[in-house]
Design an enzyme around this catalytic site. Structure first.
Site, mmCIF file in Angstrom:
data_model
loop_
_atom_site.group_PDB
_atom_site.id
_atom_site.type_symbol
_atom_site.label_atom_id
_atom_site.label_comp_id
_atom_site.label_asym_id
_atom_site.label_seq_id
_atom_site.Cartn_x
_atom_site.Cartn_y
_atom_site.Cartn_z
ATOM 1 N N GLU A 141 0.845 -1.188 0.000
ATOM 2 C CA GLU A 141 0.000 0.000 0.000
ATOM 3 C C GLU A 141 0.883 1.241 0.000
ATOM 4 O O GLU A 141 1.847 1.337 0.753
ATOM 5 C CB GLU A 141 -0.941 -0.002 1.207
ATOM 6 C CG GLU A 141 -1.989 -1.102 1.126
ATOM 7 C CD GLU A 141 -3.144 -0.873 2.065
ATOM 8 O OE1 GLU A 141 -3.477 0.299 2.337
ATOM 9 O OE2 GLU A 141 -3.718 -1.866 2.542
ATOM 10 N N GLY B 62 9.598 0.021 16.469
ATOM 11 C CA GLY B 62 8.519 0.978 16.677
ATOM 12 C C GLY B 62 7.218 0.308 17.058
ATOM 13 O O GLY B 62 7.197 -0.700 17.763
ATOM 14 N N CYS C 170 -3.212 -7.034 5.773
ATOM 15 C CA CYS C 170 -2.491 -8.232 5.304
ATOM 16 C C CYS C 170 -1.736 -8.962 6.405
ATOM 17 O O CYS C 170 -2.106 -10.072 6.785
ATOM 18 C CB CYS C 170 -1.519 -7.844 4.175
ATOM 19 S SG CYS C 170 -2.348 -7.315 2.664
#
Length: 439
Positions: A153, A254, A261
């Site tokens: 994406e 992080g 997905c």
């Protein structure tokens, strides 16, 4: 060549537009009449770099059309790409294949002899073989192949037009020939072509996602160790990633992964492995999932300490709602999950995001949403940097000091340059930094 693309969600819309851009005649099909009308007008249902322009151009050219009729699609072409969703089942961790099954069963009723049904959806291994038997019971000489997508994406159009590899799982030389012909422009541009059986093709996709998810969770596990040891995970990640055998990509400590997905794919992979007697081989994926979820909890815990032990009567600014930059997708977004937890514990939360505010508001109505960064930070006791949008790298920390109540920032993505923030008087914190202490 002519083809249909069944399912015009994220994968289907991108695939349809890109195949039309390569010169093929494409008919996109979906049950959502409103979406089909929007697509037929050249308007993309998602925000993706370059997609609006590509969609408008291919629709205008006449190479890309849309319909709600599978019967029309079967009459239009003999090659059909199935791109419908396979979410996690509501009653467990396995993939929900109801849409895939429904589409293929309905399509089989209309297929012409010699048709090829090509799955692009992410499915449990063995799905193609099962669907092949169901379709063959209706149209004996129809075939099923599998051609997993590897789109990211934010760069899906580029990934489609310049892929690193194309994987096809086939059961005949005819099916391989059709797919080679369809992808000829990409192969000429340098894409590596892997032709294999359908089971291997299905596994390639989930194996790739599982490996990348494992890399992310590994470095986040190291961040926990660094917190306990007083070490710096960013330096550790850079040093480990400098090893060419390992590489720096996805070694980014992080908040962890999210989206539509990775989380559901690794869970479905583990569930399917259990079903076929290979559960122990991928048992580590359960820990990968737990580490990832724990990052959200660790972020909330760290934020709570930074506001004095309680969020009651505190104002918290959240920078980022989408699960990653370059996308308006908030499905399983770690950023939105943290914002929700902080709000539940009593904080007044204001959220900024450059693209995802409409989707975020629909998923989590309670916080205040704004397209103005200073407005989001107004009188904040704490600023949470949760999605590493490029816009946040451009913030002038000095300009925000008089806006907030307390200049305290938690960089949950370890991606901001700490020097200008600290020089401007901010107390900047990150997961896995030397000053972090224990979680």
């Amino acid at each position: 060549m002519r083809m249909t693309v069944i399912g015009t969600g994220y994968v289907g819309t991108v695939h349809a537009a890109c195949m039309a851009a390569m010169g093929h005649e494409v008919l996109g099909i979906d049950v959502d009449a409103d979406r089909i009308a929007s697509l037929a007008a050249g308007r993309a249902p998602i925000r993706e770099a370059g997609l609006d322009e590509l969609l408008a151009r291919t629709v205008k050219s006449g190479r890309l059309r849309f319909s709600t009729s599978l019967a029309e699609g079967a009459a239009f072409a003999r090659t059909h790409f199935v791109c419908v969703g396979t979410p996690q089942r509501p009653d467990g961790e396995a993939a929900d294949l109801r849409c895939v099954d429904a589409v293929t069963d309905e399509l089989a009723r209309h297929l012409r002899p010699g048709s090829l049904v090509v799955g692009k959806s992410t499915v449990p291994v063995g799905t193609a073989a099962r669907l092949g038997r169901r379709i063959a019971a209706v149209v004996p000489d129809a075939e099923v192949a599998w051609n997993p997508e590897f789109l990211r994406e934010g760069s899906a159009v580029q990934d489609s037009m310049r892929p690193e590899r194309i994987v096809v799982g086939v059961t005949s030389a005819h099916a391989e020939s059709v797919l080679r012909t369809l992808y000829t422009p990409l192969l000429r541009a340098g894409a590596v072509f892997f032709s294999t059986d359908t089971a291997t093709a299905e596994l390639v996709k989930v194996a790739a996602n599982s490996f990348l998810a494992t890399k992310i969770s590994f470095i986040n596990a190291m961040a926990e160790v660094c917190d306990a040891a007083g070490a710096d995970v960013t330096v550790l990640a850079a040093a480990v990633g400098a090893d060419s055998r390992i590489g720096e990509l996805f070694l980014e400590p992080g908040l962890g992964f999210g989206g539509s997905c990775f989380p559901k794919d690794i869970r479905a992979f583990a569930a399917r492995a259990e079903e076929i007697g290979a559960g122990e081989a991928v048992a580590f994926l359960h820990e990968v999932d737990r580490i990832n979820t724990r990052q959200r909890e660790r972020t909330v815990s760290r934020a709570r300490r930074l506001v004095g032990g309680s969020f009651a009567d505190r104002r918290v600014a959240v920078l980022g709602a989408s699960f990653k930059p370059g996308s308006d997708d908030v499905r399983d977004s770690p950023s939105l999950a943290v914002a929700a937890s902080v709000a539940r514990e009593g904080a007044t939360v204001r959220v900024h995001d450059p693209q995802a505010l409409d989707n975020a508001r629909a998923a989590l109505p309670d916080p205040t949403y704004t397209l103005d960064i200073p407005k989001a930070c107004e009188q904040a006791d704490l600023v949470l940097h949760l999605t590493p949008w490029p816009e946040y790298q451009q913030i002038d920390p000095r300009a925000l000091v008089p806006v907030v109540r307390h200049p305290v920032l938690l960089d949950a993505r370890n991606s901001l340059d700490a020097r200008p923030w600290r020089a401007a008087g901010w107390s900047l914190h990150a997961l896995g930094d030397p000053t972090g202490g224990t979680s």
